[in-house]
Design a protein around this motif. Sequence first.
Motif: not given
Length: 357
Positions: A5-8, A10-25, A330-336
């Motif tokens: 679920a994260y890979t398919r 959540v991550r695509p949604a977060l990665w539409r943002l720049d890295a710092e904005t995704a981190h903040h979100a 690792g959370l950035v790439y694999r999620g919780p």
Amino acid sequence: MAGAAYTRLVRPALWRLDAETAHHATVVGAGLLGRWPLTRALTTLGGYAVGPAGGPGDPVELLGLRFPHRVGLAAGMDKDGRGVAAWGALGFGHVELGTVTARPQPGNPRPRLVRLPRSRAVINRMGFNNQGVHALAARLREAREAGLVTVPVGVSIGKSKVTPVEEAVGDYLESVAALRGLADYLAVNVSSPNTPGLRSLQDAAPLAELLGAVVAAAAGTPVLVKLSPDLSDAALDDALEVAVGAGVSGVIATNTTLARDGVLGGDLAAAAGQDGGLSGAPLTLRAREVVAHVAGRTALPVVGVGGVMSGADARALLDAGASLVQLWTGLVYRGPALVGEAVEATSAARGTGRARG
């Protein structure tokens, strides 16, 4: 299931943002999840990770604290403690907030967080952007008074950028005073590559002065020192000798690296000319080497950090001599789901490696 679920999704949604904005979100989202009992309960039951109560784990007594298992959140993810009530529900057995400084500071100019997806890495030159130790202390006090802190919480402290290196001790001591009675342990960060002059504090004389003062001011709160993976074996030995002499309670190995070894071809252009510390998969083997070196030369507990991208990576740090492990990139790439995998792997490692505690 949760990992997919994260890979398919959540991550695509977060990665539409720049890295710092995704981190903040992500941090803001954690803060919202931790705000109400229902959302905290749903977070624990969501299947992303192993909760600290129930489920597999490897409880360990260390630093005078009880950790429900050996996997924690590394400093850098939640500098200001916004998600302090949620990280335990997500399955972490401890949390290290910060790095926080005595003075609020904006950090370095943006962009300052860069993903290197083929290498499964991140370059970070945030520069200790945070609201200051007093804001963090107020947030942590409120969470404790509300009974929202469920796992040990450490705080990483660093030098304010505006403070000259020769006045660093007083700057650190202001943070120690503000966190008294609130942090379960303090981590002295002298190894970030993103604050000018900070790494010079790892030299023997300034390190001895700083650690001695922090240990004395901490008045019984465990103090750990976080070391750089870029130190030579001889420099690591010198730092360890000073740390032991100063009375620290443990060592965190490692911080991010200035080296670019392990960056794959497809990421070389993105990494070219990018200052800052590299974390993620390229740091996996070096972190393991530093943990083994440190664990082989001191009886102090070692917290292993760097390149934990799988449960096997977490277990390898324990086998190298770490007592606890921490992760973030690792959370950035694999999620919780990575948290649960790491908890299971380190629990299975109990009694089979060099892990202390």
